[in-house]
Design an enzyme around this catalytic site. Structure first.
Site, PDB file in Angstrom:
ATOM      1  N   ASN A 215      -0.319  22.452  24.249  1.00  0.00           N
ATOM      2  CA  ASN A 215      -1.626  22.771  24.807  1.00  0.00           C
ATOM      3  C   ASN A 215      -2.545  23.180  23.663  1.00  0.00           C
ATOM      4  OD1 ASN A 215      -3.888  23.807  26.042  1.00  0.00           O
ATOM      5  ND2 ASN A 215      -2.889  25.718  26.628  1.00  0.00           N
TER       6      ASN A 215
ATOM      7  N   GLU B 294       8.569  28.621  23.979  1.00  0.00           N
ATOM      8  CA  GLU B 294       8.990  29.429  25.129  1.00  0.00           C
ATOM      9  C   GLU B 294       9.051  28.606  26.414  1.00  0.00           C
ATOM     10  OE1 GLU B 294       4.785  29.011  25.779  1.00  0.00           O
ATOM     11  OE2 GLU B 294       5.949  29.423  23.974  1.00  0.00           O
TER      12      GLU B 294
ATOM     13  N   CYS C 112       1.190  27.878  18.066  1.00  0.00           N
ATOM     14  CA  CYS C 112      -0.030  27.216  18.531  1.00  0.00           C
ATOM     15  C   CYS C 112      -1.262  27.737  17.771  1.00  0.00           C
ATOM     16  CB  CYS C 112      -0.162  27.369  20.040  1.00  0.00           C
ATOM     17  SG  CYS C 112      -1.079  26.022  20.808  1.00  0.00           S
TER      18      CYS C 112
ATOM     19  N   GLN D 148      -2.182  27.649  13.594  1.00  0.00           N
ATOM     20  CA  GLN D 148      -3.423  27.249  12.937  1.00  0.00           C
ATOM     21  C   GLN D 148      -3.970  28.373  12.061  1.00  0.00           C
ATOM     22  OE1 GLN D 148      -5.732  26.235  16.400  1.00  0.00           O
ATOM     23  NE2 GLN D 148      -4.271  24.649  17.028  1.00  0.00           N
TER      24      GLN D 148
ATOM     25  N   HIS E  38       4.888  24.895  22.139  1.00  0.00           N
ATOM     26  CA  HIS E  38       5.302  26.123  22.808  1.00  0.00           C
ATOM     27  C   HIS E  38       6.821  26.190  22.964  1.00  0.00           C
ATOM     28  CE1 HIS E  38       1.427  27.933  23.979  1.00  0.00           C
ATOM     29  NE2 HIS E  38       0.993  26.693  23.884  1.00  0.00           N
TER      30      HIS E  38
END
Length: 370
Positions: free
Chosen positions: A300, A346, A258, A262, A344
């Site tokens: 997210n 996980e 995430c 970036q 994500h």
């Protein structure tokens, strides 16, 4: 709780638009942040405690929130990370035997202000059409002009560094000291479940503050490095970007998730940009370009990696794309032991579609240790 006893509340957007609701419980309050929405039907506790949501007012699109209570084992951090909650129907009673407290008690423990009875369909539609923006939720329904002045002082998420607000202040360890592999984790907002997945795969983690140098992490002599998820704009994280450059320079195993994804892009000279309203939910479809397989993922993020710059980069290849809007969802360096994803792994919406990414990272650690 009787509807009549709950105080009137509003959502005031930065452009002046107002949505009406009621405060959760008998609490008066006020909370500022960037308003965003998550489409997950479950997992509200994980959402509320995810450090990636720091500084944001969360709109939940599921009609009922709180019906299964909370459990401390499902927290991604020690306390709630969102600025405030906006929902349709708030459940003051829960029916899950495994819950250890109600959501109302959890909100109270976290000192989190929430409002319900909002037309969340209309609010989410407005965000989708006009973009994520700053907002305030409050019971001060007769103080609109003052609220507008206060709201104008809230900094925009674009250009905002927030990793320092959620990162650990001191290094700490996670997992068994007897594990076969050591991974140094840069905490720019790490979720606890990421560490759990590594520990389950025989990894001993040392988690470092967001501004740690490569030399400091290197002194622990880890087999590999992980750049975590986190909140805010990645561009201001100059120390983390330099860290990624240093790790890649020595060609050590590096995995980014995430915000970490970036950071790795920026370390390769690929720019990032703020999205119109971001990706937040547990049903985002991803195509793995290396295997041709699809994945249902949890996402997210409000920033993304520039696709055109990634495609033209001689040393970076796109490994995953988002099937809804074709944004970059994963990259791999062609000549370095480095890869990252925008989602994500996980989390378990698939439920296990993306867990293989941890196994791939472990495979890279095995090669490094050998």
């Amino acid at each position: 709780m009787k509807y009549q006893t709950r105080k009137k509340a509003i959502v005031l957007l930065a452009d002046g638009t107002i949505f009406h609701g009621r405060a959760v419980g008998d609490k008066e309050g006020k909370a500022f942040g960037e308003v965003c929405f998550n489409t997950g039907m479950t997992g509200y506790q994980e959402i509320f405690t995810d450090p990636s949501y720091f500084g944001q007012l969360m709109v939940t699109t599921n009609a009922h929130i709180g019906n299964y209570g909370t459990n401390e084992n499902e927290e991604e951090a020690d306390t709630a990370q969102i600025s405030g909650l906006i929902c349709k129907n708030f459940s003051y009673y829960h029916s899950r035997p495994g819950a250890d407290m109600s959501l109302q008690d959890f909100l109270g423990k976290s000192n989190l202000f929430a409002i319900s009875d909002v037309d969340t369909r209309a609010l989410v539609t407005y965000i989708r059409e006009n973009g994520a923006m700053n907002a305030v939720i409050t019971t001060e329904v007769d103080n609109i002009e003052q609220l507008k002045r206060e709201l104008a002082e809230v900094p925009d998420m674009d250009g905002l560094e927030l990793a320092s607000k959620v990162s650990t202040k001191e290094p700490y360890f996670f997992g068994s000291e007897e594990a076969d592999y050591k991974v140094a984790v840069l905490d720019v907002g790490v979720k606890r479940n990421i560490l759990k997945h590594l520990a389950k795969r025989n990894v001993y983690c040392k988690v470092f503050p967001y501004n740690t140098s490569y030399q400091e992490m290197k002194e622990w002599n880890p087999h590999g490095y992980l750049l975590s998820n986190g909140p805010g704009d990645p561009a201001p994280l100059v120390n983390a970007i330099q860290l990624a450059k240093d790790i890649m320079e020595e060609d050590k195993p590096l995995f980014g998730i995430c915000l970490g994804h970036q950071i790795i892009a920026l370390a390769n000279g690929i720019s990032t940009y703020k999205m119109h309203h971001g990706h937040r939910g547990i049903n985002h479809p991803i195509l793995n370009l290396e295997t041709g397989k699809g994945e249902i993922t949890s996402q997210n993020h409000g920033f993304s990696v520039n696709k055109e710059e990634t495609e033209s980069h001689p040393e970076v290849s796109i490994t995953h794309t988002h099937l809804n809007d074709h944004t970059v969802a994963g990259i791999r360096m062609k000549n370095k032991n480095c890869f990252s994803v925008q989602y994500h792994p996980e989390a378990s919406p698939g439920p296990n579609d993306a867990h293989y990414l941890f196994d791939e990272f472990i495979h890279n650690l095995i090669k490094e240790k050998a």
